[in-house]
Write a protein that holds these residues in place. Structure first.
Motif, PDB file in Angstrom:
ATOM      1  N   VAL A 111       0.838  -1.207   0.000  1.00 32.89           N
ATOM      2  CA  VAL A 111       0.000   0.000   0.000  1.00 32.89           C
ATOM      3  C   VAL A 111       0.871   1.254   0.000  1.00 32.89           C
ATOM      4  O   VAL A 111       0.574   2.228  -0.697  1.00 32.89           O
ATOM      5  CB  VAL A 111      -0.966  -0.009   1.206  1.00 32.89           C
ATOM      6  CG1 VAL A 111      -1.610   1.341   1.412  1.00 32.89           C
ATOM      7  CG2 VAL A 111      -2.025  -1.076   1.010  1.00 32.89           C
ATOM      8  N   SER A 112       1.964   1.253   0.745  1.00 33.91           N
ATOM      9  CA  SER A 112       2.834   2.432   0.795  1.00 33.91           C
ATOM     10  C   SER A 112       3.519   2.682  -0.539  1.00 33.91           C
ATOM     11  O   SER A 112       3.878   3.811  -0.857  1.00 33.91           O
ATOM     12  CB  SER A 112       3.873   2.292   1.910  1.00 33.91           C
ATOM     13  OG  SER A 112       4.807   1.273   1.586  1.00 33.91           O
ATOM     14  N   ILE A 113       3.694   1.653  -1.339  1.00 35.26           N
ATOM     15  CA  ILE A 113       4.271   1.821  -2.675  1.00 35.26           C
ATOM     16  C   ILE A 113       3.210   2.320  -3.649  1.00 35.26           C
ATOM     17  O   ILE A 113       3.475   3.188  -4.492  1.00 35.26           O
ATOM     18  CB  ILE A 113       4.881   0.490  -3.169  1.00 35.26           C
ATOM     19  CG1 ILE A 113       6.130   0.151  -2.338  1.00 35.26           C
ATOM     20  CG2 ILE A 113       5.236   0.567  -4.648  1.00 35.26           C
ATOM     21  CD1 ILE A 113       6.666  -1.235  -2.603  1.00 35.26           C
ATOM     22  N   ALA A 114       1.996   1.807  -3.554  1.00 33.29           N
ATOM     23  CA  ALA A 114       0.946   2.122  -4.524  1.00 33.29           C
ATOM     24  C   ALA A 114       0.237   3.452  -4.246  1.00 33.29           C
ATOM     25  O   ALA A 114      -0.215   4.120  -5.183  1.00 33.29           O
ATOM     26  CB  ALA A 114      -0.082   0.996  -4.557  1.00 33.29           C
ATOM     27  N   ALA A 115       0.111   3.856  -2.987  1.00 34.23           N
ATOM     28  CA  ALA A 115      -0.681   5.049  -2.644  1.00 34.23           C
ATOM     29  C   ALA A 115      -0.165   6.334  -3.282  1.00 34.23           C
ATOM     30  O   ALA A 115      -0.963   7.107  -3.826  1.00 34.23           O
ATOM     31  CB  ALA A 115      -0.780   5.184  -1.133  1.00 34.23           C
ATOM     32  N   PRO A 116       1.140   6.633  -3.243  1.00 31.85           N
ATOM     33  CA  PRO A 116       1.592   7.889  -3.879  1.00 31.85           C
ATOM     34  C   PRO A 116       1.296   7.939  -5.375  1.00 31.85           C
ATOM     35  O   PRO A 116       0.946   8.997  -5.900  1.00 31.85           O
ATOM     36  CB  PRO A 116       3.096   7.902  -3.622  1.00 31.85           C
ATOM     37  CG  PRO A 116       3.293   7.030  -2.441  1.00 31.85           C
ATOM     38  CD  PRO A 116       2.231   5.978  -2.528  1.00 31.85           C
ATOM     39  N   ARG A 117       1.422   6.825  -6.050  1.00 35.17           N
ATOM     40  CA  ARG A 117       1.093   6.799  -7.480  1.00 35.17           C
ATOM     41  C   ARG A 117      -0.387   7.065  -7.698  1.00 35.17           C
ATOM     42  O   ARG A 117      -0.776   7.772  -8.616  1.00 35.17           O
ATOM     43  CB  ARG A 117       1.444   5.445  -8.087  1.00 35.17           C
ATOM     44  CG  ARG A 117       2.876   5.280  -8.367  1.00 35.17           C
ATOM     45  CD  ARG A 117       3.095   4.020  -9.137  1.00 35.17           C
ATOM     46  NE  ARG A 117       4.356   4.137  -9.834  1.00 35.17           N
ATOM     47  CZ  ARG A 117       4.832   3.227 -10.616  1.00 35.17           C
ATOM     48  NH1 ARG A 117       4.140   2.131 -10.835  1.00 35.17           N
ATOM     49  NH2 ARG A 117       5.991   3.394 -11.204  1.00 35.17           N
ATOM     50  N   TYR A 118      -1.215   6.480  -6.864  1.00 39.90           N
ATOM     51  CA  TYR A 118      -2.662   6.659  -6.999  1.00 39.90           C
ATOM     52  C   TYR A 118      -3.040   8.122  -6.831  1.00 39.90           C
ATOM     53  O   TYR A 118      -3.758   8.689  -7.653  1.00 39.90           O
ATOM     54  CB  TYR A 118      -3.388   5.791  -5.976  1.00 39.90           C
ATOM     55  CG  TYR A 118      -4.871   6.022  -5.914  1.00 39.90           C
ATOM     56  CD1 TYR A 118      -5.702   5.555  -6.912  1.00 39.90           C
ATOM     57  CD2 TYR A 118      -5.444   6.727  -4.865  1.00 39.90           C
ATOM     58  CE1 TYR A 118      -7.069   5.772  -6.869  1.00 39.90           C
ATOM     59  CE2 TYR A 118      -6.804   6.948  -4.808  1.00 39.90           C
ATOM     60  CZ  TYR A 118      -7.609   6.463  -5.814  1.00 39.90           C
ATOM     61  OH  TYR A 118      -8.955   6.697  -5.758  1.00 39.90           O
ATOM     62  N   PHE A 119      -2.546   8.761  -5.758  1.00 39.66           N
ATOM     63  CA  PHE A 119      -2.915  10.151  -5.512  1.00 39.66           C
ATOM     64  C   PHE A 119      -2.276  11.089  -6.531  1.00 39.66           C
ATOM     65  O   PHE A 119      -2.862  12.106  -6.901  1.00 39.66           O
ATOM     66  CB  PHE A 119      -2.569  10.558  -4.086  1.00 39.66           C
ATOM     67  CG  PHE A 119      -3.468   9.900  -3.072  1.00 39.66           C
ATOM     68  CD1 PHE A 119      -4.807  10.181  -3.036  1.00 39.66           C
ATOM     69  CD2 PHE A 119      -2.963   8.972  -2.175  1.00 39.66           C
ATOM     70  CE1 PHE A 119      -5.654   9.570  -2.124  1.00 39.66           C
ATOM     71  CE2 PHE A 119      -3.795   8.353  -1.253  1.00 39.66           C
ATOM     72  CZ  PHE A 119      -5.138   8.652  -1.236  1.00 39.66           C
TER      73      PHE A 119
END
Length: 125
Positions: free
Chosen positions: A24-32
């Protein structure tokens, strides 16, 4: 018969949760980051559409519209788009014409108080 208890140990649960947290910590910045890019792209498209409608109104009537709602009333737009950052169709900032006898709405800008990803103010686009 099985002699062991069914279920997971605390260590197994902690390892699984830590792996999920890492993902989640890897994917969240890309998502936002993608959300912000999408909002900026929608804002650019909405500004293009509004400015195009203002230009067509001026070409047809030789004056600028008095309000943005006049573009809707005269069928240059189906409805006034909502600013993607403010989520409101009423937050557009009207740039008035230099000659009031030529109408009021010469240009339109976003009413969002944010900066874009390139560092420029959205209100200056």
């Amino acid at each position: 018969m099985r002699s062991g208890k069914l279920g997971f140990s605390l260590i197994e649960l902690l390892v699984a949760l830590s792996i999920m947290g890492l993902l989640v910590s890897i994917a969240a910045p890309r998502y936002f980051g993608n959300l912000d890019k999408a909002k900026e792209d929608v804002l650019k498209e909405d500004l293009y559409i509004l400015r195009d409608a203002i230009g067509k109104f001026y070409a047809d009537r030789n004056r600028y519209p008095d309000t943005l709602q006049e573009l809707v009333a005269e069928h240059y737009l189906r409805k006034l788009p909502a600013d993607p950052f403010t989520q409101s169709p009423n937050s557009w900032v009207v740039v008035p014409s230099e000659d009031p006898s030529m109408g009021v709405v010469q240009d339109v800008r976003s009413g969002a108080p944010n900066k874009g990803r390139d560092g420029t103010w959205l209100k200056d686009w």
